[in-house]
Design a protein around this motif. Structure first.
Motif, mmCIF file in Angstrom:
data_model
loop_
_atom_site.group_PDB
_atom_site.id
_atom_site.type_symbol
_atom_site.label_atom_id
_atom_site.label_comp_id
_atom_site.label_asym_id
_atom_site.label_seq_id
_atom_site.Cartn_x
_atom_site.Cartn_y
_atom_site.Cartn_z
ATOM 1 N N LEU A 43 89.522 -16.385 9.797
ATOM 2 C CA LEU A 43 88.891 -16.398 8.476
ATOM 3 C C LEU A 43 87.451 -16.892 8.581
ATOM 4 O O LEU A 43 86.542 -16.312 7.981
ATOM 5 N N TRP A 44 87.223 -17.938 9.354
ATOM 6 C CA TRP A 44 85.864 -18.495 9.479
ATOM 7 C C TRP A 44 84.944 -17.487 10.152
ATOM 8 O O TRP A 44 83.771 -17.380 9.777
ATOM 9 N N ALA A 45 85.464 -16.735 11.110
ATOM 10 C CA ALA A 45 84.655 -15.708 11.764
ATOM 11 C C ALA A 45 84.298 -14.606 10.768
ATOM 12 O O ALA A 45 83.154 -14.139 10.728
ATOM 13 N N ARG A 46 85.256 -14.175 9.960
ATOM 14 C CA ARG A 46 84.992 -13.143 8.958
ATOM 15 C C ARG A 46 83.985 -13.621 7.928
ATOM 16 O O ARG A 46 83.073 -12.884 7.540
ATOM 17 N N HIS A 110 82.788 -20.544 -3.609
ATOM 18 C CA HIS A 110 81.898 -19.404 -3.352
ATOM 19 C C HIS A 110 81.753 -19.155 -1.852
ATOM 20 O O HIS A 110 81.691 -18.016 -1.410
ATOM 21 N N ALA A 111 81.721 -20.208 -1.075
ATOM 22 C CA ALA A 111 81.561 -20.067 0.376
ATOM 23 C C ALA A 111 82.787 -19.459 1.042
ATOM 24 O O ALA A 111 82.676 -18.817 2.090
ATOM 25 N N THR A 112 83.955 -19.636 0.445
ATOM 26 C CA THR A 112 85.199 -19.191 1.076
ATOM 27 C C THR A 112 85.836 -17.985 0.409
ATOM 28 O O THR A 112 86.918 -17.564 0.801
ATOM 29 N N GLY A 113 85.207 -17.434 -0.611
ATOM 30 C CA GLY A 113 85.779 -16.275 -1.285
ATOM 31 C C GLY A 113 86.989 -16.625 -2.121
ATOM 32 O O GLY A 113 87.891 -15.804 -2.286
ATOM 33 N N LYS A 122 89.955 -9.608 -1.922
ATOM 34 C CA LYS A 122 89.178 -9.064 -0.805
ATOM 35 C C LYS A 122 89.309 -9.915 0.463
ATOM 36 O O LYS A 122 89.564 -9.395 1.538
ATOM 37 N N TRP A 123 89.128 -11.229 0.333
ATOM 38 C CA TRP A 123 89.054 -12.096 1.500
ATOM 39 C C TRP A 123 90.398 -12.649 1.957
ATOM 40 O O TRP A 123 90.558 -13.007 3.116
ATOM 41 N N HIS A 124 91.348 -12.748 1.022
ATOM 42 C CA HIS A 124 92.612 -13.411 1.364
ATOM 43 C C HIS A 124 93.842 -12.548 1.109
ATOM 44 O O HIS A 124 94.968 -13.032 1.220
ATOM 45 N N ALA A 125 93.634 -11.288 0.753
ATOM 46 C CA ALA A 125 94.704 -10.300 0.576
ATOM 47 C C ALA A 125 95.783 -10.750 -0.409
ATOM 48 O O ALA A 125 96.966 -10.555 -0.173
ATOM 49 N N ALA A 142 93.987 -25.209 1.046
ATOM 50 C CA ALA A 142 93.765 -25.518 2.466
ATOM 51 C C ALA A 142 92.436 -24.952 2.936
ATOM 52 O O ALA A 142 91.702 -25.599 3.693
ATOM 53 N N VAL A 143 92.113 -23.748 2.486
ATOM 54 C CA VAL A 143 90.835 -23.123 2.855
ATOM 55 C C VAL A 143 89.675 -23.944 2.299
ATOM 56 O O VAL A 143 88.711 -24.248 3.020
#
Length: 156
Positions: A43-46, A110-113, A122-125, A142-143
């Motif tokens: 996730l951090w890489a994406r 905002h930083a983590t979607g 989009k970011w966490h399905a 947790a994110v």
């Protein structure tokens, strides 16, 4: 000048008068924030590939707020924000419910979607239009917590 034709009104839908009243459900915030699930390093890489997401960092005011209140209290705020602004199937003002500043959690969202249901999808399905269950809320928390820890330890 020609008038624009009027919009067709949507057909009125009769509600079942004999059905029990169902209040709009808003899930309660999670009580136990100590056992949050792990966050995959992918996730951090994406997120790092997104120039928009990568530009968010805690400012001096947010750092001071986090230092003064402590991470446990800020995460209780996060649990409340997620439960009231994100967990309902159709949140009020979806897409505009998370302010851009004023609280460390808002910046982390905002930083983590995790700021609106579209970004969560989009970011966490996690599909839009369905209420987030306790496991999904715990994952989003947790994110946010992992991002807060990462960014707080970063040199300002």
């Amino acid at each position: 000048m020609a008038r624009r034709p009027a919009r067709k009104a949507a057909p009125a839908q009769q509600t079942d008068l004999f059905a029990p009243a169902v209040p709009r459900a808003v899930p309660a915030p999670l009580a136990d924030l100590s056992a949050l699930p792990p966050v995959a390093p992918e996730l951090w890489a994406r997120l790092a590939y997104s120039k928009f997401r990568a530009r968010f960092h805690l400012g001096d005011k947010e750092r001071d707020y986090l230092a003064e209140r402590g991470l446990p209290e800020v995460m209780r705020h996060a649990a409340d924000f997620i439960a009231t602004r994100l967990a309902p199937a159709h949140p009020a003002r979806d897409g505009r419910q998370t302010p851009w500043r004023g609280h460390p959690v808002f910046i982390a969202q905002h930083a983590t979607g995790t700021c609106c249901r579209g970004c969560v999808a989009k970011w966490h399905a996690m599909p839009e239009g369905e209420m987030l269950d306790a496991q999904q809320q715990a994952y989003l928390l947790a994110v946010i917590q992992a991002w807060l820890r990462r960014d707080y330890s970063r040199e300002p």
